[in-house]
Design a protein around this motif. Structure first.
Motif, short mmCIF file in Angstrom:
data_model
loop_
_atom_site.label_atom_id
_atom_site.label_comp_id
_atom_site.label_asym_id
_atom_site.label_seq_id
_atom_site.Cartn_x
_atom_site.Cartn_y
_atom_site.Cartn_z
N ALA A 80 0.83 -1.20 0.00
CA ALA A 80 0.00 0.00 0.00
C ALA A 80 0.87 1.25 0.00
CB ALA A 80 -0.93 0.00 1.21
N ILE A 81 1.91 1.24 0.80
CA ILE A 81 2.82 2.39 0.86
C ILE A 81 3.50 2.61 -0.48
CG2 ILE A 81 5.00 3.20 1.86
CD1 ILE A 81 4.02 2.06 4.56
N LEU A 82 3.97 1.53 -1.10
CA LEU A 82 4.63 1.64 -2.40
C LEU A 82 3.70 2.20 -3.47
CD1 LEU A 82 6.68 -1.66 -2.45
CD2 LEU A 82 7.58 0.66 -2.27
N ARG A 83 2.41 1.94 -3.32
CA ARG A 83 1.42 2.42 -4.30
C ARG A 83 0.80 3.76 -3.89
NH1 ARG A 83 -0.48 -3.51 -4.31
NH2 ARG A 83 0.54 -4.30 -6.16
N ASP A 84 1.42 4.42 -2.91
CA ASP A 84 0.91 5.69 -2.37
C ASP A 84 -0.50 5.54 -1.81
OD1 ASP A 84 3.21 7.23 -2.87
OD2 ASP A 84 2.63 7.51 -4.95
N GLY A 85 -0.79 4.37 -1.27
CA GLY A 85 -2.10 4.11 -0.67
C GLY A 85 -2.00 4.10 0.85
#
Length: 195
Positions: free
Chosen positions: A99-104
């Motif tokens: 999620a962090i990698l996908r800006d989520g």
């Protein structure tokens, strides 16, 4: 823990050290595991967000942190994990990083439940006060959980089908009143001689 782009990470255990390192290193990711040795994890997340608006923050709450602590910091962090969920079948740590990698954003499964579902059912609470009644096979399964084996590895080790092993694991966890594999493993470790 602070991860820096293109450089190794640093493990820092106090709020003051972390704030100093944030200022000096300008990392891309901050991982905060509650509780800190000194200071407050919630306060650290809030101050880190004030220092660096684009900083990615992963907060790991432990069993002593309350739902109100999560609600207080929710808007300030990108991902929140609760230790009760780590070790489950859905790999929440991986989901949080993805999620962090996908800006989520990511919220641990136990933190997504409405507050009225937070209370554990009475049979599980009763079980915690006394030694659980496990069959010989369930005791074997508990020992293998304590050694860190997956459901598939337990099945192979005991000559069972995957589904049967998985059912045993669920039954053991239910009888122990455990929310996850880690809690069941802790039961196993406490039962060992010399523990």
């Amino acid at each position: 823990m602070i991860l820096r782009q293109g450089r190794p990470f640093s493990a820092i255990t106090t709020e003051a050290e972390a704030l100093g390192a944030l200022k000096d290193l300008q990392p891309g990711l901050l991982i905060v595991a509650s509780p800190l040795e000194e200071g407050d994890a919630i306060s650290l997340c809030r101050k880190a967000r004030q220092q660096q608006a684009k900083l990615k923050i992963l907060l790991i709450l432990d069993g002593l942190d309350s739902r109100s602590a999560f609600q207080e910091i929710d808007a300030q962090v990108d991902a929140v994990l609760h230790t009760l969920d780590i070790g489950g079948d859905d790999y929440p740590l991986v989901s949080a990083f993805m999620a962090i990698l996908r800006d989520g954003r990511y919220r641990s499964p136990s933190l997504r439940q409405p507050p009225q579902q937070e209370v554990t059912d009475p049979p599980a609470l009763e079980q915690r006060g006394r030694e659980p009644q496990l069959t010989a096979r369930e005791q074997e399964v508990l020992e293998l959980i304590g050694r860190g084996l997956s459901d598939r590895q337990i099945a192979t080790s005991l000559g069972l089908s995957y589904e049967t092993a998985r059912t045993y694991v669920k039954t053991v966890r239910r009888k122990l009143g455990s929310n996850n594999r880690l809690a069941a493993a802790a039961w196993s470790w406490r039962r060992r001689p010399g523990s």
